[in-house]
Design a protein around this motif. Structure first.
Motif, PDB file in Angstrom:
ATOM      1  N   THR A  43       0.838  -1.209   0.000  1.00  0.00           N
ATOM      2  CA  THR A  43       0.000   0.000   0.000  1.00  0.00           C
ATOM      3  C   THR A  43       0.866   1.249   0.000  1.00  0.00           C
ATOM      4  OG1 THR A  43      -1.787  -1.143   1.178  1.00  0.00           O
ATOM      5  CG2 THR A  43      -1.790   1.259   1.257  1.00  0.00           C
ATOM      6  N   MET A  44       1.898   1.265   0.854  1.00  0.00           N
ATOM      7  CA  MET A  44       2.799   2.421   0.898  1.00  0.00           C
ATOM      8  C   MET A  44       3.521   2.603  -0.431  1.00  0.00           C
ATOM      9  SD  MET A  44       4.078   5.002   2.367  1.00  0.00           S
ATOM     10  CE  MET A  44       3.627   4.861   4.110  1.00  0.00           C
ATOM     11  N   MET A  45       3.981   1.513  -1.030  1.00  0.00           N
ATOM     12  CA  MET A  45       4.680   1.615  -2.305  1.00  0.00           C
ATOM     13  C   MET A  45       3.755   2.157  -3.394  1.00  0.00           C
ATOM     14  SD  MET A  45       7.083  -1.760  -2.381  1.00  0.00           S
ATOM     15  CE  MET A  45       8.727  -1.690  -1.673  1.00  0.00           C
ATOM     16  N   ARG A  46       2.503   1.749  -3.380  1.00  0.00           N
ATOM     17  CA  ARG A  46       1.550   2.233  -4.392  1.00  0.00           C
ATOM     18  C   ARG A  46       1.228   3.714  -4.193  1.00  0.00           C
ATOM     19  NH1 ARG A  46      -1.719  -3.307  -3.605  1.00  0.00           N
ATOM     20  NH2 ARG A  46      -0.494  -4.571  -5.060  1.00  0.00           N
ATOM     21  N   ILE A  47       1.253   4.164  -2.951  1.00  0.00           N
ATOM     22  CA  ILE A  47       1.057   5.599  -2.692  1.00  0.00           C
ATOM     23  C   ILE A  47       2.256   6.388  -3.216  1.00  0.00           C
ATOM     24  CG2 ILE A  47       0.952   7.334  -0.847  1.00  0.00           C
ATOM     25  CD1 ILE A  47      -0.781   5.301   0.733  1.00  0.00           C
ATOM     26  N   LEU A  48       3.466   5.889  -2.943  1.00  0.00           N
ATOM     27  CA  LEU A  48       4.675   6.586  -3.392  1.00  0.00           C
ATOM     28  C   LEU A  48       4.775   6.640  -4.908  1.00  0.00           C
ATOM     29  CD1 LEU A  48       7.317   5.235  -0.842  1.00  0.00           C
ATOM     30  CD2 LEU A  48       6.406   7.566  -0.980  1.00  0.00           C
ATOM     31  N   THR A  49       4.217   5.630  -5.585  1.00  0.00           N
ATOM     32  CA  THR A  49       4.296   5.577  -7.048  1.00  0.00           C
ATOM     33  C   THR A  49       3.065   6.172  -7.720  1.00  0.00           C
ATOM     34  OG1 THR A  49       3.494   3.290  -6.936  1.00  0.00           O
ATOM     35  CG2 THR A  49       5.868   3.600  -7.111  1.00  0.00           C
ATOM     36  N   THR A  50       2.186   6.789  -6.933  1.00  0.00           N
ATOM     37  CA  THR A  50       0.967   7.497  -7.385  1.00  0.00           C
ATOM     38  C   THR A  50      -0.145   6.568  -7.867  1.00  0.00           C
ATOM     39  OG1 THR A  50       1.503   7.909  -9.746  1.00  0.00           O
ATOM     40  CG2 THR A  50       2.460   9.428  -8.111  1.00  0.00           C
ATOM     41  N   TYR A  51      -0.039   5.263  -7.614  1.00  0.00           N
ATOM     42  CA  TYR A  51      -1.109   4.343  -7.988  1.00  0.00           C
ATOM     43  C   TYR A  51      -2.292   4.447  -7.033  1.00  0.00           C
ATOM     44  CZ  TYR A  51       1.807   1.940 -11.433  1.00  0.00           C
ATOM     45  OH  TYR A  51       2.571   1.647 -12.530  1.00  0.00           O
ATOM     46  N   LEU A  52      -2.029   4.871  -5.793  1.00  0.00           N
ATOM     47  CA  LEU A  52      -3.063   5.041  -4.770  1.00  0.00           C
ATOM     48  C   LEU A  52      -2.912   6.416  -4.136  1.00  0.00           C
ATOM     49  CD1 LEU A  52      -3.163   1.744  -2.627  1.00  0.00           C
ATOM     50  CD2 LEU A  52      -4.988   2.621  -4.099  1.00  0.00           C
ATOM     51  N   ASP A  53      -4.039   6.970  -3.676  1.00  0.00           N
ATOM     52  CA  ASP A  53      -4.005   8.205  -2.893  1.00  0.00           C
ATOM     53  C   ASP A  53      -4.133   7.866  -1.419  1.00  0.00           C
ATOM     54  OD1 ASP A  53      -3.855   9.681  -5.204  1.00  0.00           O
ATOM     55  OD2 ASP A  53      -6.004  10.142  -5.265  1.00  0.00           O
ATOM     56  N   ALA A  54      -3.358   8.545  -0.576  1.00  0.00           N
ATOM     57  CA  ALA A  54      -3.489   8.377   0.872  1.00  0.00           C
ATOM     58  C   ALA A  54      -4.746   9.101   1.354  1.00  0.00           C
ATOM     59  CB  ALA A  54      -2.257   8.939   1.574  1.00  0.00           C
ATOM     60  N   ASP A  55      -5.283   8.646   2.474  1.00  0.00           N
ATOM     61  CA  ASP A  55      -6.431   9.328   3.082  1.00  0.00           C
ATOM     62  C   ASP A  55      -5.970  10.577   3.830  1.00  0.00           C
ATOM     63  OD1 ASP A  55      -8.079   7.313   2.150  1.00  0.00           O
ATOM     64  OD2 ASP A  55      -7.960   6.149   4.001  1.00  0.00           O
ATOM     65  N   ASN A  56      -4.823  10.461   4.498  1.00  0.00           N
ATOM     66  CA  ASN A  56      -4.257  11.576   5.263  1.00  0.00           C
ATOM     67  C   ASN A  56      -2.745  11.566   5.123  1.00  0.00           C
ATOM     68  OD1 ASN A  56      -6.695  12.620   6.773  1.00  0.00           O
ATOM     69  ND2 ASN A  56      -6.719  10.494   7.468  1.00  0.00           N
ATOM     70  N   GLY A  57      -2.123  12.722   5.432  1.00  0.00           N
ATOM     71  CA  GLY A  57      -0.677  12.827   5.381  1.00  0.00           C
ATOM     72  C   GLY A  57      -0.184  13.242   4.005  1.00  0.00           C
ATOM     73  N   SER A  58       1.130  13.280   3.866  1.00  0.00           N
ATOM     74  CA  SER A  58       1.728  13.704   2.599  1.00  0.00           C
ATOM     75  C   SER A  58       2.962  12.869   2.291  1.00  0.00           C
ATOM     76  CB  SER A  58       2.114  15.188   2.660  1.00  0.00           C
ATOM     77  OG  SER A  58       3.129  15.400   3.635  1.00  0.00           O
ATOM     78  N   ALA A  59       3.312  12.808   1.018  1.00  0.00           N
ATOM     79  CA  ALA A  59       4.509  12.089   0.583  1.00  0.00           C
ATOM     80  C   ALA A  59       5.134  12.832  -0.584  1.00  0.00           C
ATOM     81  CB  ALA A  59       4.163  10.662   0.181  1.00  0.00           C
ATOM     82  N   LYS A  60       6.478  12.872  -0.581  1.00  0.00           N
ATOM     83  CA  LYS A  60       7.218  13.513  -1.663  1.00  0.00           C
ATOM     84  C   LYS A  60       8.298  12.573  -2.176  1.00  0.00           C
ATOM     85  CE  LYS A  60       6.695  18.303  -0.022  1.00  0.00           C
ATOM     86  NZ  LYS A  60       7.439  19.506   0.419  1.00  0.00           N
ATOM     87  N   VAL A  61       8.535  12.632  -3.474  1.00  0.00           N
ATOM     88  CA  VAL A  61       9.640  11.909  -4.103  1.00  0.00           C
ATOM     89  C   VAL A  61      10.464  12.931  -4.880  1.00  0.00           C
ATOM     90  CG1 VAL A  61      10.300  10.109  -5.730  1.00  0.00           C
ATOM     91  CG2 VAL A  61       8.283   9.789  -4.288  1.00  0.00           C
ATOM     92  N   ASN A  62      11.746  13.040  -4.525  1.00  0.00           N
ATOM     93  CA  ASN A  62      12.623  14.050  -5.138  1.00  0.00           C
ATOM     94  C   ASN A  62      12.031  15.456  -5.041  1.00  0.00           C
ATOM     95  OD1 ASN A  62      14.718  12.380  -5.764  1.00  0.00           O
ATOM     96  ND2 ASN A  62      14.310  12.282  -7.949  1.00  0.00           N
TER      97      ASN A  62
END
Length: 297
Positions: A43-62
């Motif tokens: 689930t976390m990997m899919r959020i980082l790769t934009t396949y899934l949206d998180a319900d809360n919080g934020s994530a950045k890549v580069n």
């Protein structure tokens, strides 16, 4: 910072898959991402790769937010999912040309990744004719086509034989010399062999984030001692700072201590004072497998 995750949560129906998970990964790190089945790794990997949206919080890549700039994130990431999706009827170069169209990269990039991943001896074959090991190499080649700064690999060594494991491990280490890698696997020996650091999640929560060496040093000390006859546990539980006493077999015991100091001299003196004869006394190196079990059981 290559990856920044801040208080990410994700729910599927009534199930909380990720619960306020926070971590960051610096450029050039190879990080093992561990957890039992259903812990939330994919689930976390899919959020980082934009396949899934998180319900809360934020994530950045580069530096790119996965919600606000998904295309920039996709250009920054090479992703090898657990079920490596390939087209068996295509030839190796044909498949890579097909993948290259998405990132608008040319023939030179295709030949470069073929050489980089050791695919050249099999490049004339159809994908369906490749061994499992070479299919994984092809998946890695596709992930590397657009020269991403970050690689996210979900169970890249599943189903490989020992020789293939060694080859893919060597390839990942080589790639990791100039790229950031987040590696999910159930093969803990792979993490010990390849990774600089480990992140462990359990039931959607972060339970460990540390270098392997620091993680071992944080755990209790374990000592294996063999006497010349059976000793009552209650006696050994009188040892200073002892956490647990376990009879492994026969007259062999595993003693756990909450102490950074080497407790072997203490065990030796205790045995002498209680007229116990020691046949062997060893400090045990705690494997990642033991640590994983301790943190997720």
């Amino acid at each position: 910072m290559s990856i920044e995750v801040s208080n990410i949560s994700k729910t599927f129906g009534q199930q909380l898959a990720l619960d306020s998970v926070t971590f960051s990964i610096e450029k050039g790190e190879i990080v093992g991402f561990l957890g039992p089945n259903g812990a939330g790794k994919s689930t976390m990997m899919r959020i980082l790769t934009t396949y899934l949206d998180a319900d809360n919080g934020s994530a950045k890549v580069n530096g790119h937010n996965v919600l606000d700039a998904p295309k920039a994130v996709q250009n920054s990431i090479g992703y090898l999912p657990e079920n490596n999706p390939l087209y068996p009827e295509m030839y190796v170069r044909e498949y890579l040309r097909f993948q290259a169209e998405f990132f608008k990269v040319g023939k030179d990039s295709i030949e470069a990744v073929i050489e980089q991943t050791g695919l050249l001896p099999e490049a004339h074959k159809k994908v369906g004719q490749l061994s499992k090991g070479y299919k994984q190499r092809l998946g890695l080649a596709a992930a590397l086509l657009h020269d991403p700064d970050v690689l996210i690999l979900d169970e890249p060594t599943t189903g490989l034989d020992p020789n293939q494991l060694i080859e893919i491990r060597k390839l990942i280490r080589e790639i990791g010399k100039d790229k950031t890698i987040l590696l999910s696997t159930h093969i803990l020996k792979e993490v010990e062999a390849v990774c600089d650091r480990v992140i462990i999640i359990n039931k959607g929560k972060l339970v460990a984030d540390s270098s392997l060496q620091a993680l071992r040093e944080q755990q209790e000390q374990r000592i294996e001692v063999e006497f010349d006859y059976r000793v009552e546990d209650v006696l050994l539980q009188q040892l200073p700072k002892v956490i647990s006493v376990k009879n492994i077999e026969g007259f062999v015991y595993e003693l756990s201590f909450d102490s950074e100091k080497d407790m072997r001299p203490t065990v030796f003196d205790f045995a002498h004072d209680n007229q116990l004869k020691i046949l062997q006394l060893n400090r045990k190196n705690i494997s990642l497998e033991h640590l994983f079990t301790d943190l997720t059981s």
